[in-house]
Design an enzyme around this catalytic site. Sequence first.
Site, short mmCIF file in Angstrom:
data_model
loop_
_atom_site.label_atom_id
_atom_site.label_comp_id
_atom_site.label_asym_id
_atom_site.label_seq_id
_atom_site.Cartn_x
_atom_site.Cartn_y
_atom_site.Cartn_z
N ARG A 78 7.89 7.69 0.98
CA ARG A 78 9.22 8.32 0.87
C ARG A 78 9.14 9.76 0.37
NH1 ARG A 78 10.90 2.70 -0.41
NH2 ARG A 78 12.44 2.14 1.17
N HIS A 129 -2.36 3.83 -0.18
CA HIS A 129 -2.67 2.71 0.70
C HIS A 129 -4.18 2.62 0.96
CE1 HIS A 129 1.53 3.72 2.27
NE2 HIS A 129 1.66 2.45 1.95
N MET A 178 3.90 -1.03 4.67
CA MET A 178 4.96 -0.66 5.62
C MET A 178 4.55 0.59 6.40
SD MET A 178 8.56 -1.70 3.90
CE MET A 178 8.79 -0.25 2.88
#
Length: 271
Positions: free
Chosen positions: A178, A28, A21
Amino acid sequence: MQSWADNARRSGKRLAVVPTMGFLHDGHLSLLRLGRERADSLIMTLFVNPTQFGPNEDLSRYPRDEVGDIAKAAAIGTDIVFCPDPKDMYGPRHDTTVMVPTLSKPLCGVTRPGHFAGVATVVAKLFHLTWPHVAVFGEKDYQQLSVIRRMVRDLNFAVEIVSGPIVRESDGLALSSRNAYLNPEERQQATYLYRGLREARNVFKGGTRDAKTLVDAAADVIAAAPMATIEYLEIRDASDLSLVQSVTRPAILAVAVRIGQTRLIDNVLLD
Ligand code: AMP
């Protein structure tokens, strides 16, 4: 995207995909490196999938940096960053959902009903669009990984699922897009998540097998972070996510907490 993948396959290339995302961090990037090692061509998908967010969740404020993400992915040797438009992914008559109900029910499924149906559906779509031989997912989202492995088996996707270990900050906090939401005080308290999990894992390594004793050991540590409200803290079988009373087979200790407005998850393997 499909014709690019088709051409690559016809020329004998092995394709890897890493779904994300975006707002990339080193977690990642570690998955991109795994994909790079296992294939000739590497695809990253960058799609903030609206159907996996609940009505009161953070879809509209989810952090984004498409230009920065593409540069980071390119630096690792990603061949294609596929950034579809939500309108193209979900047309007005889109009506199909992939559900993996048993694995989707506990843990994050309790407070995020519909989340894993959204995840399974978008991953199925992304697999059909990118046509990979191998797909890489992080163990940070352990339940998501379980759901995807089940979907791949049940629906006979010819995709090998590879998982990458959780990448952490030096103080143990699992990297997450987040984490950008946390103010300095919240960020400091967030370290208690992994401290708690690590404490329980040490007690496990000391020979304790009783799940409640292990959970209590983690909870006692997390209690030192007054801003953290535990949503769940559970030990579940590593393969079917069933609740475990005594850890006699590989299990995960999984946690979700809320710190202020931010929801964080983490887990450790008890093996
Ligand atoms: P997201 O962009 O949050 O949907 O995550 C994309 C992929 O990165 C998922 O497979 C996640 O499990 C994985 N991931 C997220 N955080 C981490 C981390 N700290 N370490 C390893 N993988 C991660």
